[in-house]
Design a protein around this motif. Structure first.
Motif, short mmCIF file in Angstrom:
data_model
loop_
_atom_site.label_atom_id
_atom_site.label_comp_id
_atom_site.label_asym_id
_atom_site.label_seq_id
_atom_site.Cartn_x
_atom_site.Cartn_y
_atom_site.Cartn_z
N THR A 17 0.83 -1.21 0.00
CA THR A 17 0.00 0.00 0.00
C THR A 17 0.86 1.25 0.00
N VAL A 18 1.86 1.30 0.86
CA VAL A 18 2.70 2.51 0.91
C VAL A 18 3.49 2.66 -0.38
N LEU A 19 3.91 1.54 -0.99
CA LEU A 19 4.61 1.64 -2.27
C LEU A 19 3.70 2.18 -3.36
N CYS A 20 2.48 1.67 -3.44
CA CYS A 20 1.53 2.15 -4.45
C CYS A 20 1.18 3.61 -4.21
N PHE A 21 1.00 4.00 -2.96
CA PHE A 21 0.67 5.38 -2.64
C PHE A 21 1.79 6.33 -3.09
N GLY A 22 3.04 5.94 -2.80
CA GLY A 22 4.16 6.78 -3.21
C GLY A 22 4.31 6.87 -4.72
N LYS A 23 4.08 5.76 -5.42
CA LYS A 23 4.21 5.77 -6.88
C LYS A 23 3.11 6.61 -7.53
N MET A 24 1.88 6.50 -6.99
CA MET A 24 0.79 7.27 -7.57
C MET A 24 1.00 8.77 -7.38
N LEU A 25 1.56 9.16 -6.25
CA LEU A 25 1.77 10.59 -5.99
C LEU A 25 2.73 11.22 -7.00
N ASN A 26 3.65 10.44 -7.55
CA ASN A 26 4.67 11.01 -8.42
C ASN A 26 4.47 10.68 -9.88
N LEU A 27 3.30 10.14 -10.23
CA LEU A 27 2.99 9.99 -11.65
C LEU A 27 2.66 11.35 -12.24
N PRO A 28 3.27 11.74 -13.37
CA PRO A 28 3.11 13.11 -13.88
C PRO A 28 1.67 13.50 -14.15
N ASP A 29 0.89 12.60 -14.75
CA ASP A 29 -0.47 12.98 -15.12
C ASP A 29 -1.37 13.16 -13.91
N LEU A 30 -1.04 12.51 -12.79
CA LEU A 30 -1.87 12.69 -11.59
C LEU A 30 -1.78 14.12 -11.08
N LEU A 31 -0.59 14.72 -11.18
CA LEU A 31 -0.42 16.10 -10.71
C LEU A 31 -1.17 17.09 -11.58
N LYS A 32 -1.56 16.67 -12.80
CA LYS A 32 -2.35 17.54 -13.66
C LYS A 32 -3.84 17.44 -13.34
N GLU A 33 -4.23 16.33 -12.72
CA GLU A 33 -5.63 16.11 -12.38
C GLU A 33 -5.84 16.43 -10.91
N ASN A 34 -6.18 17.67 -10.61
CA ASN A 34 -6.31 18.09 -9.21
C ASN A 34 -7.39 17.32 -8.47
N SER A 35 -8.49 17.02 -9.14
CA SER A 35 -9.58 16.33 -8.45
C SER A 35 -9.17 14.93 -8.03
N THR A 36 -8.44 14.21 -8.89
CA THR A 36 -7.98 12.87 -8.54
C THR A 36 -6.95 12.93 -7.43
N LEU A 37 -6.06 13.91 -7.50
CA LEU A 37 -5.06 14.07 -6.44
C LEU A 37 -5.72 14.40 -5.11
N LEU A 38 -6.75 15.22 -5.14
CA LEU A 38 -7.49 15.55 -3.91
C LEU A 38 -8.11 14.29 -3.30
N ASP A 39 -8.71 13.44 -4.12
CA ASP A 39 -9.32 12.21 -3.61
C ASP A 39 -8.29 11.28 -3.01
N LEU A 40 -7.14 11.19 -3.66
CA LEU A 40 -6.08 10.32 -3.13
C LEU A 40 -5.59 10.82 -1.78
N LEU A 41 -5.35 12.13 -1.65
CA LEU A 41 -4.88 12.67 -0.39
C LEU A 41 -5.94 12.60 0.70
N LYS A 42 -7.20 12.82 0.32
CA LYS A 42 -8.28 12.75 1.30
C LYS A 42 -8.43 11.34 1.87
N ALA A 43 -8.15 10.33 1.05
CA ALA A 43 -8.29 8.96 1.51
C ALA A 43 -7.26 8.60 2.58
N PHE A 44 -6.15 9.31 2.61
CA PHE A 44 -5.08 8.99 3.56
C PHE A 44 -4.87 10.13 4.55
N GLN A 45 -5.96 10.62 5.10
CA GLN A 45 -5.91 11.66 6.11
C GLN A 45 -6.06 11.04 7.51
N PRO A 46 -5.42 11.62 8.52
CA PRO A 46 -5.62 11.12 9.88
C PRO A 46 -7.01 11.51 10.38
#
Length: 1315
Positions: free
Chosen positions: A910-939
């Motif tokens: 899980t931590v490996l997949c999370f780190g890889k997804m964060l640094n995929l170039p196209d994810l950083l262009k999709e703010n809504s998808t990046l927001l969902d990913l970060l929201k899923a891993f909030q304390p």
């Protein structure tokens, strides 16, 4: 008198002719006659008064005479008045910028000192924005030709800031006016570029400083359009700097500094520029298109399209198409694909222009042989010469002519288009019926066509007939859940496996009867998955998306070998063919289940509205059971492949079919990989030795001699597989059994021992051939989102779903690896599409898994909870659920899933997949998808105390707040992991680093977009804040008291993890120099006990003999990196206008001394360590350190008088290291340690340069110190003198001469000592 008379003739205004020259003759123009009298005067009584009077007259002169007087000033006024002239002309320029050309001409002819020359350059630079565009070329040529090494960087910087290319204005004027204005602008632009190009051509220092200036820019907003032109001009000027320009272009594009709109402005008017600019842009775009990075390819495609669109003549467009055809024929997968993308876009935008150039496009057909499947999709080719090309071409034609929406298409022949389509389909099917892989490809392409097109009913009727035979071939009836007796191959007993429908199931899937060797060349089971997909598509089209007509296949059992035969007792007596059939049966069953998951997972989504909720729940339950079946079968298959390795047939149509070959049971899977590579080696060797017969037999005929040996023939020759020389099968099997007799005895001893198969362990043998399996598409990951059905709360995972989650999570991890830009593809698979990603872009991938982020978090929390409990609880859950899924029980074999081991694997994946997804170039262009990913891993809660140390706390809901929350969540997870496993904690730490990298990338993107989106508010303070925390967590992990076996045992052969952690610690601490000094001087020697005397109280438990070489190398590298940073800081300090302060110089010298102390301490550690690897690192990096140290010698020489004692101590201290390195080199030569001797020449040259630099320093700067140079005594590492040369009196002259040469060759470096 003449100056006083001059104003009397100002009222005479000479007429200007059409050509721009004055119409009055010189003898008629009295003012000009007076001016000529003032030129080249031999003697001036009072030159200052004369100059002052002349400048006063100049202020009231008419414009035409003022220009002529200014141009004549160097001929009238002497050099002693240069300062007055410069100041006066500067004031005039501020009042009237139109006189810039004569002023620059005057400046060029004046004999100015360095100070005035700098003032003149600054005056010229300040006028760039104020003067007319037509005067800019003169100004640029003057400034650039006046540049020197000391001011070139500043001049380049000012030109970048001030110079702007003016585009044609868009005003509502007449067409003639517009064209006239545009012509003026374009001519000015061409003149400016010519001035820049000629100036750069004659001054190489400017080119170097330009590249340095652009490399130093880090923010995207600092880059301008002129930067592209400057790089282009440097590229045009010479071969020596072209590679540097290309690399810089690529780097800036990937970082997002050079955007598409900037290239638009450059290429907008390229047709009005000389043709060599077109050739230059073609060369740059060709380089970008050949890059592997996606962003570089996108810009290359964009430039090609712009060049074609902006080129108005046929010649230029032919040049563009010719360059694209070169890429198409390169044979490199990504380059061919990008070039075809470009041609497709041009065909859609400029179809009319391409019509006249169609003869150039037909050249693409010459390169079809090197295309991959994705490239073939971009062209329409009906040539059946090559199977794959022909099939794809036919299906493309069918999709076009049989499309019901394409009613305007005229008939292609006397028959209707749909009749032609049916005939083409029949022809294609007949051509590949006996070839499994082309047939698989045909069905896959047909499925794709049916999903994307609405075909004619006649075509659909023909397709329906092809799936009618599915039941008769693959299914058989069963009676009340029992198998009807059938003849099984080779006496094997059959059994119904995994019956989810019980007695109500009417049919079963026939597998064992179809695995007979009679079907090995074209097994129906090999095309079973794709034919089932075709059946499902036809069913879905007929029933509005529902698969109700074939839902019985989801729960029907499989006819497989009896589970009793798979136990250790009965497995060993089986013949080779029987074992082979058992393994292949499990392999075909696994691929069938994979296709079941692929097809029926589409029925549980929200988009399928024709299915009731109860039916969806029933499908979900069966899918989860089938997933358990798949995991069970694959782990069984992996176990049997360990005992009996074979090459499995291929289900992927994009690579050649691998034969089924038996290996010696003693061998392991490494033999398979070696033999897989043997095919390529064989083909290369055959090309080299073409014409030679490999093993010619006297009785072989001409046809056998000319027949090329297959891979199986080579293995048979090497006796890796049994010979097939006799048709008697029993004799062949007996021969193989004789060969395997020794291994059979060893296996027989273990046959009665129970076998434990752990589900959480990776599939080692099967993974080597996993690329042959049917891929799980992204849609199949939706099974992760299935709701829990078991309401029990005895533990965190009552339904034993974590093993299933782990299986799909590993598949997701592999997909992310394939999509990662840093992935290195192997040569054998470089032309294959990633599994489950055919035709899918990264943005589409994220849109499909976007809803799964919360479920990733849910199962991650489960794993953390189980690890927190730390006890093996509820072991029976997997066994219970496996029984409910109808997995058979095998004697002496236990397939289990340990909650602890499974949780560890889920945690890590899980931590490996999370780190890889964060640094995929196209994810950083999709703010809504990046927001969902970060929201899923909030304390659960973010306290403000966590932001202690930050002045600006992020606001809730902002992107920086979500990044912070995810970072704090991983911090809490780190505290759990560090108490459980060093390896898990390391993975969390590397994920934290990935998150900081993602933050930095996202911040850069936000700044380049000027914060247009309210969700992208991002604080610059957050990056240093989390970097400091990252360094502290790396320190915490390195100093954590953990099990030595966890560190040393796993990293004795692989020190990559410790290396990364140590770099994170040193790279994110407050001061790398101070930390390195502390580690080298006190902690490193203290924490390095011998292997037999481990100390539990050491400061860094991760530092042990097993990891010592890693620590030693990393400290050397980081110390050199710290010294390089000091070199850059010194360079910037010397360029500052105010000069360096004394305290800054003192601080830098102390930092340099710290680096010297570190390298001395590290090198001298070799005295107490006899490892050759440590000595090799000391020699290699010691030489590199000295090379870097020499870069600051000019700085030391300039400050020697003020800081003499400190600089001398630096040199003396470094001399301790050079002596030790010299001793290491001498001993390595004597003992012939090749690991060290290869690094000696470079290090020795560095030490010789150091010696002569010291000598030059002490000779140039009187210091009161004596300098002497002599030969070092030959001493060992402990300082004892070694008698390395012995001379015998009775030797001959020749022997003495040879010995003297040997001594000279091995003579130690000369010693240097300042005293």
């Amino acid at each position: 008198m003449l100056l006083e008379k001059l104003p009397e003739f100002f009222d005479v205004d000479p007429l200007v002719s059409a050509r721009g020259s004055y119409s009055l003759h010189l003898d008629e123009d009295v003012a000009r006659l007076i001016l000529n009298q003032l030129r080249w005067l031999d003697f001036l009584v009072d030159s200052e008064a004369f100059a002052e009077k002349l400048l006063q007259v100049l202020t009231i002169c008419p414009h035409h005479l003022k220009k002529e007087i200014i141009g004549s000033l160097p001929e009238i006024v002497g050099d002693q008045n240069n300062k007055t002239l410069v100041n006066s002309l500067q004031q005039m320029l501020q009042e009237d910028s139109s006189i810039i050309v004569p002023v620059l001409d005057s400046f060029s002819n004046l004999n100015l000192d360095d100070l005035l020359q700098e003032q003149v350059i600054m005056i010229a630079l300040s006028c760039i924005r104020t003067i007319d565009t037509e005067h800019i070329p003169y100004l640029l040529r003057f400034v650039l030709l006046s540049a020197k090494a000391s001011n070139a960087r500043r001049i380049i910087s000012q030109i970048r800031e001030q110079l702007k290319f003016v585009e044609a204005p868009h005003l509502p004027t007449s067409q003639h006016s517009k064209s006239k204005e545009k012509s003026i602008v374009d001519n000015s632009k061409a003149l400016i570029l010519d001035a820049l190009r000629s100036s750069l051509h004659f001054n190489n220092i400017l080119c170097m400083e330009l590249l340095k200036e652009l490399k130093s820019l880090e923010e995207a907003r600092e880059h301008k359009v002129v930067d592209i032109w400057l790089l282009t001009l440097v590229f045009m000027n010479g071969e020596s700097l072209r590679k540097s320009v290309e690399k810089l272009f690529k780097k800036k594009i990937i970082e997002g500094c050079l955007q598409d709109h900037m290239f638009d402005q450059c290429i907008l008017s390229i047709k009005d520029l000389p043709k060599d600019y077109l050739a230059t842009f073609l060369s740059l775009s060709a380089y970008l298109l050949a890059c592997k990075e996606q962003r570089a390819q996108e810009v290359g495609v964009h430039i090609y399209i712009l060049l074609f669109e902006e080129s108005s003549d046929a010649f230029s467009r032919q040049e563009v198409l010719g360059a694209l055809l070169t890429h198409v024929g390169s044979g490199v997968c990504h380059e061919v694909s990008a070039a075809l993308d470009t041609v497709v876009k041009l065909a859609s935008r400029k179809s009319q222009e391409l019509t006249s150039l169609s003869s150039h496009l037909t050249g693409i057909l010459d390169y079809l042989e090197v295309f991959n499947v994705e490239s073939l999709h971009k062209i329409n080719n009906s040539d059946l010469l090559y199977k794959k090309m022909g099939l794809i071409g036919v299906l493309k034609i069918v999709s076009y002519i049989a499309d019901t929406n394409n009613v305007s298409l005229p008939p292609l022949s006397h028959r209707s288009n749909y009749e032609e389509a049916v005939e083409l389909l029949k022809l294609s099917l007949d051509s590949c019926k006996q070839l499994p892989l082309p047939l698989i490809l045909f069905y896959e392409e047909l499925v794709t066509t049916l999903q994307n097109r609405s075909l004619h009913p006649a075509v659909m009727e023909w397709v329906g007939k092809q799936v009618l035979e599915f039941e008769s071939i693959y299914l058989s009836d069963i009676d009340s859940g029992n198998l009807i007796v059938q003849d099984m191959p080779y006496g094997l007993e059959g059994e119904l496996w995994m019956n989810l429908d019980g007695d109500i199931s009417p049919v079963c899937l026939n597998i064992v009867p179809l695995v007979s060797p009679l079907f090995r060349s074209s097994s129906p089971l090999q095309i079973l998955p794709t034919k089932f997909v075709l059946l499902s598509v036809v069913e879905r089209i007929a029933n509005q998306g529902s698969l109700g007509g074939i839902d019985a296949l989801l729960g029907c059992p499989f006819n497989l070998p009896s589970s009793k035969l798979l136990s250790g007792i009965l497995w060993q007596p089986l013949t080779v063919k029987q074992k082979q059939i058992c393994i292949l049966s499990l392999y075909y069953a696994a691929n069938w289940i994979r296709e079941l998951l692929n097809v029926f997972s589409t029925q549980v989504g929200n988009e399928c509205e024709t299915i009731s909720q109860a039916t969806k729940e029933d499908i979900v339950l069966k899918l989860l059971k089938r997933l358990r079946n798949l995991v069970f079968i694959e782990y069984l298959l992996d176990n049997f492949l360990k005992q009996h390795p074979i090459l499995l047939p291929d289900f992927c149509p994009h690579s050649d079919l691998s034969p089924v070959v038996e290996f010696d049971s003693v061998g392991d899977l490494e033999k398979i990989s070696q033999h897989l590579k043997g095919g390529e080696i064989l083909s290369r060797n055959q090309k080299k030795h073409k014409g030679k017969s490999l093993t010619p037999s006297a009785s072989s005929n001409a046809e056998e001699k000319l027949k090329q040996p297959t891979l199986v023939d080579v293995w048979r020759k090497a006796r890796s597989i049994p010979s097939q020389g006799t048709p008697d099968e029993d004799a062949s099997v007996a021969s193989l059994k004789t060969k395997q007799s020794a291994s059979e005895e060893s296996h027989a001893e273990k046959s009665n021992m129970p076998l434990d198969i752990e589900i959480s362990a990776p599939l080692k043998c099967l993974d080597a051939q996993k690329h042959k399996f049917r891929p799980l598409p992204v849609d199949c990951l939706s099974i992760l989102a299935c709701p829990e059905n078991n309401q029990s709360s005895c533990c965190a995972d009552p339904s034993a779903e974590l093993p299933l989650h782990l299986y799909l999570l590993r598949d997701l991890h592999k997909k992310l690896d394939l999509l990662s830009p840093t992935r290195k593809q192997t040569l054998a698979r470089s032309f294959s599409a990633p599994s489950g990603f055919m035709g899918m872009k990264l943005t589409e991938f994220f849109s499909r898994i976007r809803s799964l982020f919360l479920y990733l978090r849910r199962n991650f929390d489960r794993a953390v909870h189980i690890l927190g409990e730390g006890a093996e609880i509820c072991q029976e859950h997997w066994i219970t659920q496996s029984s409910l899924a109808a997995n058979p029980e095998i004697v002496n074999t236990c397939v289990s899933a340990s909650p602890i081991l499974t949780s560890v694997s889920v945690f890590k994946e899980t931590v490996l997949c999370f780190g890889k997804m964060l640094n995929l170039p196209d994810l950083l262009k999709e703010n809504s998808t990046l927001l969902d990913l970060l929201k899923a891993f909030q304390p659960t809660e973010i306290s403000e105390c966590l932001f202690q140390g930050m002045q600006l706390i992020p606001s809730p809901g902002s992107m920086d707040y979500l990044y912070s929350g995810a970072y704090f969540f991983l911090e809490s997870v780190f505290d759990v992991a560090i108490n459980f496993s060093f390896t898990l904690a390391s993975e969390v730490l590397l994920t934290l680093e990935s998150m900081v990298t993602s933050m930095h990338t996202f911040l850069t993107k936000c700044l380049s977009e000027n914060g247009k989106d309210p969700h992208t508010r991002f604080s610059k303070e957050i990056i240093p804040f989390f970097r400091n925390k990252l360094g502290s967590y790396a320190h915490k992990l390195l100093t954590h008291k953990c099990d030595r076996d966890d560190v040393g045992g796993s990293l004795k052969t692989k020190g990559e993890m410790i290396q990364k952690i140590l770099r994170l610690y040193l790279g994110n601490c407050q001061s790398a120099s101070d930390t390195l000094n502390d580690l080298a001087s006190s902690i490193f020697p203290q924490d390095l006990p011998s292997a037999n005397t481990m100390e539990d109280g050491s400061t860094f438990p991760s530092l042990c003999p097993a990891t010592m070489s890693v620590w030693y190398r990393v400290m050397h590298e980081e110390n050199i990196s710290a010294l390089n940073n000091l070199v850059k800081e010194i360079s910037q300090l010397e360029k500052s206008r105010g000069g360096a302060k004394v305290e800054d110089i003192q601080r830098l010298l102390n930092k340099i001394l710290q680096s010297v102390n570190v390298v001395v301490t590290l090198v001298n550690m070799c005295r107490n360590n006899d490892k050759v690897s440590i000595h090799a690192v000391a020699v290699k990096y010691g030489g590199k350190f000295i090379d870097t140290f020499l870069k600051v010698f000019d700085f030391l020489e300039a400050r020697f008088q003020m800081h003499k004692d400190l600089i001398l101590s630096l040199i003396k201290e470094l001399q301790k290291a050079t002596k030790t390195i010299q001793t290491l080199c001498s001993e390595a030569k004597g003992s012939k340690q090749t690991a060290i001797t290869g690094k000696i020449p470079m290090t020795k040259r560095a030490m010789e340069r150091f010696l002569f630099h010291v000598k030059a320093l002490l000779c140039k700067t009187p210091s009161g110190c004596s300098f002497w140079m002599g030969n070092l005594k030959h001493k060992d590492l402990m300082g004892q003198v070694v008698s390395s040369q012995a001379y015998l009196d009775d030797q001959s002259d020749e022997t003495n001469e040879n010995l003297a040469e040997a001594i000279a060759e091995d003579q130690p470096m000369n010693d240097v000592s300042p005293e």
